[in-house]
Design an enzyme around this catalytic site. Structure first.
Site, PDB file in Angstrom:
ATOM      1  CE1 TYR A 197      33.040  10.296 -63.433  1.00  0.00           C
ATOM      2  CE2 TYR A 197      31.098   9.445 -64.567  1.00  0.00           C
ATOM      3  CZ  TYR A 197      31.919  10.506 -64.204  1.00  0.00           C
ATOM      4  OH  TYR A 197      31.597  11.777 -64.597  1.00  0.00           O
ATOM      5  CE1 TYR A 242      15.144  24.976-114.299  1.00  0.00           C
ATOM      6  CE2 TYR A 242      17.001  25.286-112.813  1.00  0.00           C
ATOM      7  CZ  TYR A 242      16.505  24.943-114.065  1.00  0.00           C
ATOM      8  OH  TYR A 242      17.377  24.571-115.054  1.00  0.00           O
ATOM      9  CG  PHE A 288      27.488  11.320 -71.935  1.00  0.00           C
ATOM     10  CD1 PHE A 288      28.428  11.923 -72.740  1.00  0.00           C
ATOM     11  CD2 PHE A 288      27.927  10.444 -70.952  1.00  0.00           C
ATOM     12  CE1 PHE A 288      29.779  11.673 -72.582  1.00  0.00           C
ATOM     13  CE2 PHE A 288      29.283  10.195 -70.785  1.00  0.00           C
ATOM     14  CZ  PHE A 288      30.211  10.817 -71.600  1.00  0.00           C
ATOM     15  CG  HIS A 346      27.273  20.067 -63.224  1.00  0.00           C
ATOM     16  ND1 HIS A 346      28.169  20.197 -62.208  1.00  0.00           N
ATOM     17  CD2 HIS A 346      27.777  19.117 -64.061  1.00  0.00           C
ATOM     18  CE1 HIS A 346      29.182  19.356 -62.398  1.00  0.00           C
ATOM     19  NE2 HIS A 346      28.978  18.698 -63.515  1.00  0.00           N
ATOM     20  CG  ASN A 353      26.102  11.891 -67.531  1.00  0.00           C
ATOM     21  OD1 ASN A 353      26.851  11.021 -67.164  1.00  0.00           O
ATOM     22  ND2 ASN A 353      26.550  12.977 -68.100  1.00  0.00           N
ATOM     23  NE  ARG A 382      10.710  23.768-115.620  1.00  0.00           N
ATOM     24  CZ  ARG A 382      11.885  23.885-116.231  1.00  0.00           C
ATOM     25  NH1 ARG A 382      12.550  22.798-116.584  1.00  0.00           N
ATOM     26  NH2 ARG A 382      12.398  25.065-116.485  1.00  0.00           N
ATOM     27  CD  GLU A 397      33.262  16.096 -69.406  1.00  0.00           C
ATOM     28  OE1 GLU A 397      32.742  17.196 -69.715  1.00  0.00           O
ATOM     29  OE2 GLU A 397      33.001  15.508 -68.342  1.00  0.00           O
TER      30      GLU A 397
END
Length: 508
Positions: free
Chosen positions: A52, A277, A326, A82, A194, A280, A411
């Site tokens: 791959y 608060y 990844f 991409h 990646n 404090r 994915e």
């Protein structure tokens, strides 16, 4: 000089690189591991073995075999296709960090990339060539594919880059610096994109800013405590040791240190028995945010030294495994957690602002105005702070609980970690501006009380703050004051004021 090994990069070294411009180099031993890993890739290509990302397509195309003659075209097509980032680009600081983090990850020697590619990444760093990387468009699983593709394009002489204040084509930026573009070969495009370096780089920058505003939040809250004649018994060490949280104990210690010698603070029963608060519970609330910062720093330091690409090459190429390092889930969680910590610094700060400007809650002039009624004073500054706090509540919605399938459902679960890190940065910037408003109000209240009565350390904060924001003698456009004080908090120049308070000095 910071030496990148792939395993030892720390937050303190990152601060030195970013704020002191300390140079960066690759460890020779790590580069040897890189070269050894590369041999395995070349053997796979030569043999025609199906692996791959080396001899196949990507994502849903992982079953498509790529011939030896097409491996270079495959890698270039990958980063071109991409590079789908959109929106405004990341600041140059983030782009620079992405280069450093990607080089460090590749130096682990598990990615099969050639040493020359890492050398080119570090050449960009040393020459100040910072790729233009759009902020939006990453799902945060398969890594930060779109952002890192924009980064990788500059290496081959495409895309865009910043250089000496100019936005240039990648080709022109390389020509001006004499950096030779690289021709990506088998697996190298995939190895570059990646990874989680966009979300991690933004996360690191957000963490560093959060650390700064956290320290200043403690100091500003101390000045506010004096301005409201706060009761210091609530900061007694025994109270906080009794609960047991280290960070809460440390915040209380800082408050006591800042307030030592004050003529404005009170004891139980002198004016009132106990405070609201927002005064404090400063150690409890601020301390909890510091707990988050500890968690976030731990995860970021793991991630900045992590192998996050796919596949990974082990045992001199005898074991090549397609996995999912990844996936940005750890950083997505950390960034969502960081959002909560910063949002709470702003939440409690805005409540302290309200206590200073509301004449029904104190004995100061209404809205700290020198001429109440004719002049509005800090009235609308509180509005602005309240608006930022409300905006933070929407940004604080966790990005990590969302997921959208991609790549034809190959994915099918993603982290949204880059969205989380970007929103964390926005919340931190908003919190810094809220704290700026609190400081302006606390200084103005101190003017009414008498600055000479402040504790020595808070008086230093007051005096330095007054150099940035003058006393309010009449209404003016307060936008400039708010932004000036917010910038002062960011630049860290106030840090020397706090030395001696058992806080760690920040790099700046």
């Amino acid at each position: 000089m910071v030496t990148l090994t792939g395993n030892t990069l720390s937050m303190e070294e990152i601060k030195r690189i970013l704020h002191d411009n300390e140079p960066v180099e690759a460890c020779p031993l790590s580069m040897k591991k890189v070269a050894d890993s590369r041999k395995a890739v070349e053997e796979i290509v030569a043999s025609g073995k199906v692996v791959y990302g080396i001899t196949t397509g990507f994502g849903k195309f992982s079953d498509v075999f790529i011939s030896r003659d097409d491996v270079e075209t495959l890698q270039l097509n990958l980063i071109r296709s991409h590079a789908c980032g959109i929106g405004e680009p990341f600041p140059e600081t983030i782009s620079r960090l992405m280069l450093i983090l990607r080089a460090n990850a590749l130096l682990k020697g598990l990615s099969g990339i050639r040493p020359v590619v890492i050398e080119r990444l570090l050449d960009l760093v040393s020459h100040g060539v910072h790729p233009v990387v759009p902020q939006q468009g990453s799902l945060g699983a398969s890594g930060d594919l779109a952002p890192l593709s924009h980064l990788a394009l500059v290496l081959v002489g495409e895309g865009e880059a910043y250089y000496k204040g100019e936005r240039l084509s990648g080709q022109d930026a390389l020509k001006r610096t004499g950096i030779e573009p690289v021709v990506l070969t088998a697996k190298e495009g995939l190895a570059l994109i990646n990874g989680t370096q966009a979300m991690t780089a933004q996360g690191i920058a957000a963490y560093i800013e959060a650390e700064r505003i956290g320290l200043m939040a403690d100091a500003i809250a101390s000045l506010t405590t004096e301005s409201l004649r706060g009761i210091t018994d609530a900061f007694d060490e025994d109270v906080h040791i009794a609960r047991g949280y280290k960070e809460q104990v440390e915040v209380a210690e800082r408050l006591r240190n800042y307030l030592e010698g004050s003529q404005l603070t009170t004891k139980q029963g002198e004016i009132r028995v106990q405070d609201a608060y927002s005064l404090r519970c400063i150690p409890q609330v601020h301390g909890a945010s510091w707990q988050v910062l500890g968690y976030v720093k731990e995860k970021l330091e793991i991630e900045m030294n992590a192998a996050t690409d796919n596949p990974l090459i082990f045992d001199e190429g005898n074991k090549i495994i397609s996995g999912g390092n990844f996936h940005g889930q750890p950083i997505a969680f950390a960034m969502d957690f960081l959002k909560l910590a910063a949002a709470e610094w702003a939440n409690i700060s805005e409540r302290r602002i309200e206590r200073m400007v509301n004449p029904q809650l104190n004995d100061l002039p209404g809205f700290l105005s020198p001429n109440p009624g004719l002049e509005s004073g800090a009235m609308i500054m509180q509005y602005a702070a309240a608006s930022l706090v409300s905006e933070n509540k929407t940004l604080a919605h966790p990005a990590s609980v969302d997921s959208i399938p991609s790549s034809a459902n190959q994915e099918d679960h993603v982290s949204m970690g880059t969205i989380a890190s970007r929103h964390a940065a926005q919340i931190i910037a908003n919190a810094r501006r809220v704290l700026a408003v609190e400081l302006i109000c606390a200084m103005q209240a101190a003017d009414f009380r008498g600055p000479e009565k402040l504790a020595p350390k808070t008086k230093k904060v007051y005096e330095h703050g007054r150099k940035v924001c003058p006393t309010i003698q009449c209404d003016r456009m307060f936008h400039r004051d708010m932004e000036a004080v917010a910038s002062w908090i960011l630049d860290g120049s106030w840090n020397d004021i706090l030395i001696g308070t058992k806080t760690q000095k920040l790099a700046h």
